[in-house]
Design a protein around this motif. Structure first.
Motif, PDB file in Angstrom:
ATOM      1  N   GLU A  87      -5.672  11.804  39.804  1.00  0.00           N
ATOM      2  CA  GLU A  87      -5.944  10.381  39.648  1.00  0.00           C
ATOM      3  C   GLU A  87      -7.158  10.212  38.754  1.00  0.00           C
ATOM      4  O   GLU A  87      -8.180  10.844  38.956  1.00  0.00           O
ATOM      5  CB  GLU A  87      -6.248   9.759  41.012  1.00  0.00           C
ATOM      6  CG  GLU A  87      -5.254   8.719  41.423  1.00  0.00           C
ATOM      7  CD  GLU A  87      -5.661   8.074  42.725  1.00  0.00           C
ATOM      8  OE1 GLU A  87      -6.433   7.108  42.677  1.00  0.00           O
ATOM      9  OE2 GLU A  87      -5.190   8.549  43.761  1.00  0.00           O
ATOM     10  N   ASN A  88      -7.025   9.373  37.770  1.00  0.00           N
ATOM     11  CA  ASN A  88      -8.155   9.078  36.898  1.00  0.00           C
ATOM     12  C   ASN A  88      -8.583   7.648  37.149  1.00  0.00           C
ATOM     13  O   ASN A  88      -7.872   6.714  36.811  1.00  0.00           O
ATOM     14  CB  ASN A  88      -7.763   9.262  35.431  1.00  0.00           C
ATOM     15  CG  ASN A  88      -7.494  10.709  35.093  1.00  0.00           C
ATOM     16  OD1 ASN A  88      -8.263  11.573  35.471  1.00  0.00           O
ATOM     17  ND2 ASN A  88      -6.404  10.972  34.397  1.00  0.00           N
ATOM     18  N   ARG A  89      -9.748   7.517  37.772  1.00  0.00           N
ATOM     19  CA  ARG A  89     -10.271   6.175  38.048  1.00  0.00           C
ATOM     20  C   ARG A  89     -11.677   6.064  37.478  1.00  0.00           C
ATOM     21  O   ARG A  89     -12.425   7.034  37.457  1.00  0.00           O
ATOM     22  CB  ARG A  89     -10.354   5.911  39.552  1.00  0.00           C
ATOM     23  CG  ARG A  89      -9.032   5.816  40.227  1.00  0.00           C
ATOM     24  CD  ARG A  89      -9.208   5.260  41.607  1.00  0.00           C
ATOM     25  NE  ARG A  89      -9.168   6.323  42.598  1.00  0.00           N
ATOM     26  CZ  ARG A  89      -9.377   6.138  43.878  1.00  0.00           C
ATOM     27  NH1 ARG A  89      -9.673   4.957  44.348  1.00  0.00           N
ATOM     28  NH2 ARG A  89      -9.320   7.132  44.714  1.00  0.00           N
TER      29      ARG A  89
END
Length: 61
Positions: free
Chosen positions: A46-48
């Motif tokens: 996940e890229n947040r």
């Protein structure tokens, strides 16, 4: 691959030894198979951004 399995069987982690095994070689082979699968098909990451991260109020029960 057999040398890799034999080496892993000889170097089981303390928690792996504590779990016990009638066949450390088979245990090592299963561990290495799982590891190889994880390397071949890693889970999506996940890229947040920091402003998208959950706050502690959202994660605390």
């Amino acid at each position: 691959m057999t040398d890799r399995i034999e080496q892993r069987a000889a170097e089981l982690l303390p928690e792996e030894r504590a779990a016990g095994s009638a066949d450390p070689r088979a245990q090592a082979e299963a561990i290495l198979d799982d590891s190889d699968q994880r390397e071949d098909t890693p889970e999506a990451v996940e890229n947040r951004r920091s402003d998208e991260a959950a706050t502690s109020a959202e994660t605390t029960r």
